[in-house]
Scaffold this motif. Structure first.
Motif, PDB file in Angstrom:
ATOM      1  N   LEU A  28       0.823  -1.214   0.000  1.00  0.00           N
ATOM      2  CA  LEU A  28       0.000   0.000   0.000  1.00  0.00           C
ATOM      3  C   LEU A  28       0.856   1.263   0.000  1.00  0.00           C
ATOM      4  O   LEU A  28       0.478   2.289  -0.582  1.00  0.00           O
ATOM      5  CB  LEU A  28      -0.929   0.010   1.224  1.00  0.00           C
ATOM      6  N   MET A  29       2.025   1.185   0.654  1.00  0.00           N
ATOM      7  CA  MET A  29       2.920   2.341   0.741  1.00  0.00           C
ATOM      8  C   MET A  29       3.917   2.401  -0.421  1.00  0.00           C
ATOM      9  O   MET A  29       4.804   3.264  -0.452  1.00  0.00           O
ATOM     10  CB  MET A  29       3.690   2.319   2.071  1.00  0.00           C
ATOM     11  N   GLY A  30       3.789   1.467  -1.369  1.00  0.00           N
ATOM     12  CA  GLY A  30       4.647   1.485  -2.542  1.00  0.00           C
ATOM     13  C   GLY A  30       6.045   0.970  -2.319  1.00  0.00           C
ATOM     14  O   GLY A  30       6.973   1.288  -3.070  1.00  0.00           O
ATOM     15  N   VAL A  31       6.240   0.142  -1.277  1.00  0.00           N
ATOM     16  CA  VAL A  31       7.555  -0.434  -0.993  1.00  0.00           C
ATOM     17  C   VAL A  31       7.662  -1.809  -1.650  1.00  0.00           C
ATOM     18  O   VAL A  31       6.744  -2.628  -1.560  1.00  0.00           O
ATOM     19  CB  VAL A  31       7.786  -0.559   0.526  1.00  0.00           C
ATOM     20  N   LYS A  32       8.771  -2.047  -2.280  1.00  0.00           N
ATOM     21  CA  LYS A  32       9.020  -3.336  -2.934  1.00  0.00           C
ATOM     22  C   LYS A  32       9.311  -4.400  -1.882  1.00  0.00           C
ATOM     23  O   LYS A  32      10.158  -4.209  -1.008  1.00  0.00           O
ATOM     24  CB  LYS A  32      10.210  -3.196  -3.889  1.00  0.00           C
ATOM     25  N   VAL A  33       8.600  -5.521  -1.970  1.00  0.00           N
ATOM     26  CA  VAL A  33       8.834  -6.647  -1.062  1.00  0.00           C
ATOM     27  C   VAL A  33       9.660  -7.685  -1.808  1.00  0.00           C
ATOM     28  O   VAL A  33       9.209  -8.261  -2.794  1.00  0.00           O
ATOM     29  CB  VAL A  33       7.514  -7.269  -0.571  1.00  0.00           C
ATOM     30  N   GLU A  34      10.882  -7.911  -1.347  1.00  0.00           N
ATOM     31  CA  GLU A  34      11.786  -8.838  -2.039  1.00  0.00           C
ATOM     32  C   GLU A  34      11.515 -10.289  -1.669  1.00  0.00           C
ATOM     33  O   GLU A  34      11.547 -11.178  -2.531  1.00  0.00           O
ATOM     34  CB  GLU A  34      13.236  -8.471  -1.720  1.00  0.00           C
ATOM     35  N   VAL A  35      11.257 -10.538  -0.365  1.00  0.00           N
ATOM     36  CA  VAL A  35      11.037 -11.918   0.098  1.00  0.00           C
ATOM     37  C   VAL A  35       9.903 -11.952   1.115  1.00  0.00           C
ATOM     38  O   VAL A  35       9.822 -11.091   1.998  1.00  0.00           O
ATOM     39  CB  VAL A  35      12.311 -12.515   0.751  1.00  0.00           C
ATOM     40  N   PHE A  36       9.015 -12.939   0.984  1.00  0.00           N
ATOM     41  CA  PHE A  36       7.995 -13.247   1.985  1.00  0.00           C
ATOM     42  C   PHE A  36       8.262 -14.680   2.423  1.00  0.00           C
ATOM     43  O   PHE A  36       8.062 -15.616   1.648  1.00  0.00           O
ATOM     44  CB  PHE A  36       6.602 -13.128   1.384  1.00  0.00           C
ATOM     45  N   SER A  37       8.753 -14.843   3.656  1.00  0.00           N
ATOM     46  CA  SER A  37       9.191 -16.171   4.099  1.00  0.00           C
ATOM     47  C   SER A  37       8.461 -16.628   5.351  1.00  0.00           C
ATOM     48  O   SER A  37       8.328 -15.874   6.315  1.00  0.00           O
ATOM     49  CB  SER A  37      10.698 -16.163   4.373  1.00  0.00           C
ATOM     50  N   LEU A  38       8.003 -17.864   5.322  1.00  0.00           N
ATOM     51  CA  LEU A  38       7.537 -18.542   6.524  1.00  0.00           C
ATOM     52  C   LEU A  38       8.693 -19.368   7.044  1.00  0.00           C
ATOM     53  O   LEU A  38       9.128 -20.315   6.391  1.00  0.00           O
ATOM     54  CB  LEU A  38       6.342 -19.451   6.213  1.00  0.00           C
ATOM     55  N   GLY A  39       9.225 -18.993   8.186  1.00  0.00           N
ATOM     56  CA  GLY A  39      10.398 -19.663   8.730  1.00  0.00           C
ATOM     57  C   GLY A  39      11.669 -18.883   8.443  1.00  0.00           C
ATOM     58  O   GLY A  39      11.685 -17.960   7.614  1.00  0.00           O
ATOM     59  N   PHE A  40      12.722 -19.257   9.186  1.00  0.00           N
ATOM     60  CA  PHE A  40      14.031 -18.638   9.013  1.00  0.00           C
ATOM     61  C   PHE A  40      15.002 -19.656   8.408  1.00  0.00           C
ATOM     62  O   PHE A  40      14.704 -20.833   8.294  1.00  0.00           O
ATOM     63  CB  PHE A  40      14.591 -18.168  10.369  1.00  0.00           C
ATOM     64  N   PRO A  42      17.787 -21.579   5.808  1.00  0.00           N
ATOM     65  CA  PRO A  42      17.841 -22.004   4.401  1.00  0.00           C
ATOM     66  C   PRO A  42      16.461 -22.232   3.805  1.00  0.00           C
ATOM     67  O   PRO A  42      15.548 -22.713   4.475  1.00  0.00           O
ATOM     68  CB  PRO A  42      18.624 -23.330   4.470  1.00  0.00           C
ATOM     69  N   LYS A  43      16.327 -21.884   2.528  1.00  0.00           N
ATOM     70  CA  LYS A  43      15.056 -22.058   1.818  1.00  0.00           C
ATOM     71  C   LYS A  43      14.815 -23.536   1.530  1.00  0.00           C
ATOM     72  O   LYS A  43      15.697 -24.245   1.038  1.00  0.00           O
ATOM     73  CB  LYS A  43      15.068 -21.262   0.518  1.00  0.00           C
ATOM     74  N   ILE A  44      13.615 -24.015   1.848  1.00  0.00           N
ATOM     75  CA  ILE A  44      13.224 -25.388   1.525  1.00  0.00           C
ATOM     76  C   ILE A  44      12.548 -25.418   0.155  1.00  0.00           C
ATOM     77  O   ILE A  44      12.859 -26.242  -0.700  1.00  0.00           O
ATOM     78  CB  ILE A  44      12.271 -25.955   2.597  1.00  0.00           C
ATOM     79  N   LEU A  45      11.618 -24.535  -0.036  1.00  0.00           N
ATOM     80  CA  LEU A  45      10.946 -24.424  -1.336  1.00  0.00           C
ATOM     81  C   LEU A  45      10.444 -23.001  -1.504  1.00  0.00           C
ATOM     82  O   LEU A  45      10.320 -22.250  -0.533  1.00  0.00           O
ATOM     83  CB  LEU A  45       9.790 -25.431  -1.453  1.00  0.00           C
ATOM     84  N   SER A  57      11.033 -21.643   4.721  1.00  0.00           N
ATOM     85  CA  SER A  57      12.410 -21.849   5.166  1.00  0.00           C
ATOM     86  C   SER A  57      12.488 -22.923   6.250  1.00  0.00           C
ATOM     87  O   SER A  57      11.470 -23.367   6.795  1.00  0.00           O
ATOM     88  CB  SER A  57      13.002 -20.533   5.665  1.00  0.00           C
ATOM     89  N   ALA A  58      13.719 -23.327   6.565  1.00  0.00           N
ATOM     90  CA  ALA A  58      13.966 -24.521   7.374  1.00  0.00           C
ATOM     91  C   ALA A  58      13.460 -24.442   8.808  1.00  0.00           C
ATOM     92  O   ALA A  58      12.944 -25.415   9.347  1.00  0.00           O
ATOM     93  CB  ALA A  58      15.466 -24.827   7.372  1.00  0.00           C
TER      94      ALA A  58
END
Length: 359
Positions: A28-40, A42-45, A57-58
């Protein structure tokens, strides 16, 4: 195994809602979101859609939204200043930060709204079942069958509310009860005795005692769509108030730190609640969501509340803090969060060693 699955589902929902609040506000504020992650960790999928990578994330006990131009060290590489978090106005940054905890308050309102509307309320009747001999209640003329309507001008809908009111007070000089006796409505004044007991937080103390017992009659109340919404808001306000009081008592030492629990405690409680049914689990999730929202609003560095404090300082100074100062603040915050995490894990381990078993 059930405990682990239920706990991960509950925590996962709360994390998702919290981060979704940040995500929507950032958009809404026009900020780019690079990553939306559930968990901290290493990336699992994951997959990328538009300018955002969505991932799981793991380590599931957390999550994050990575905003473009959010961290001080990334500012030199910022090209699109209009999409960078750091270059937004102070109120816009504050809105993005507060929207995470706000989402954790909106969720329980919706859950309690659904619960009150669909299943109604099950309350312990305010009818008096027994008046103890030589008690303030007997001296004031109360009798079995009297129905308590109000206490000191506050309407009580259940016997539990009456008990909660008394337990929340250390001393009560006088109690004005409005009671229904048959077709009559009467007002009765009495002076409670002070006896040793447990307050609303389970601490042994002295509490007011009036000397009545409930009939143990359960009353089922149905609620309309609008009334259920009002009750949901009242419920969230009550939980929020009690939580802040508990935090204050933790700070003053009136409530022992050992009462705090971490992921293991949450997991056990989630498992126990799930055995009671779907509706109790929703209620527990709502309660936990309020607590998560409050914790994130605490003025500690790295938490949302800490960011809000920094933005307030910047608004007063009319210029941002130096990168060196910000880095120092977040290092201190990281240390505090780690110390608190170790403390609650320690409490969990002590409970397990004392014979506390997971379902």
């Amino acid at each position: 195994m059930l405990t682990v699955i239920i706990a991960l589902l509950v925590i996962g929902v709360l994390i998702f809602v919290h981060e979704l609040g940040h995500f929507i506000a950032a958009k809404l504020m026009g900020v780019k979101v690079e990553v939306f992650s559930l968990g901290f960790g290493p990336k699992i999928l994951g997959f990328k859609k538009g300018e955002t990578e969505y991932r799981v994330s793991a380590f599931p006990l957390g999550g994050y939204v990575k905003l473009y131009g959010e961290h001080p060290e990334t500012l030199p590489s910022v090209v699109e200043k209009d999409k960078a978090f750091a270059f937004k106005k102070t109120w816009q940054k504050a809105f993005i930060v507060v929207s995470g905890p706000l989402a954790n308050f909106i969720l329980p309102v919706l859950l309690f709204w659904f619960l009150f509307w669909v299943s109604g309320s099950y309350l312990l009747s305010t009818k008096i079942g027994e008046v103890l001999p030589d008690s303030p209640a007997e001296k004031a003329g109360l009798a079995p069958g009297d129905e308590i309507i109000e206490v000191n001008g506050k309407r009580v809908k259940s016997f539990d509310e009456l008990v909660l009111y008394l337990k929340s007070k250390e001393t009560v000089n006088e109690v004005l009860l409005k009671i229904k006796r048959g077709s009559q409505v009467l007002e009765v004044k009495l002076v409670p005795e002070t006896k040793e007991g447990y307050n609303v937080f389970g601490k042994k103390t002295h509490v007011p005692f009036i000397g009545v017992k409930s009939t143990q009659e359960i009353v089922h109340q149905k609620h309309g769509f609008i009334e259920a919404f009002k009750l949901a808001i009242e419920k969230v306000i009550d939980i929020t108030t009690l939580t802040f009081i508990a935090l204050f008592k933790l700070f003053t030492g009136d409530l022992p730190f050992s009462t705090l629990g971490g992921p293991i405690t949450i997991g056990k409680m989630a498992g126990d609640t799930a055995k009671l049914g779907f509706y109790p689990l929703l209620s527990f999730t709502a309660l936990l969501s309020v607590n998560l929202g409050i914790i994130n609003l605490l003025p500690l560095p790295m938490l949302d509340g800490g960011h809000l404090v920094i933005f307030s300082i910047e608004a007063i100074r009319r210029k941002p803090l130096s990168l060196k100062t910000q880095e120092l603040i977040f290092k201190i915050g990281f240390f505090i969060i780690i110390a608190l995490s170790i403390a609650v894990f320690y409490n969990d381990i002590l409970k397990l060693l004392s014979g506390w078993k997971l379902p």
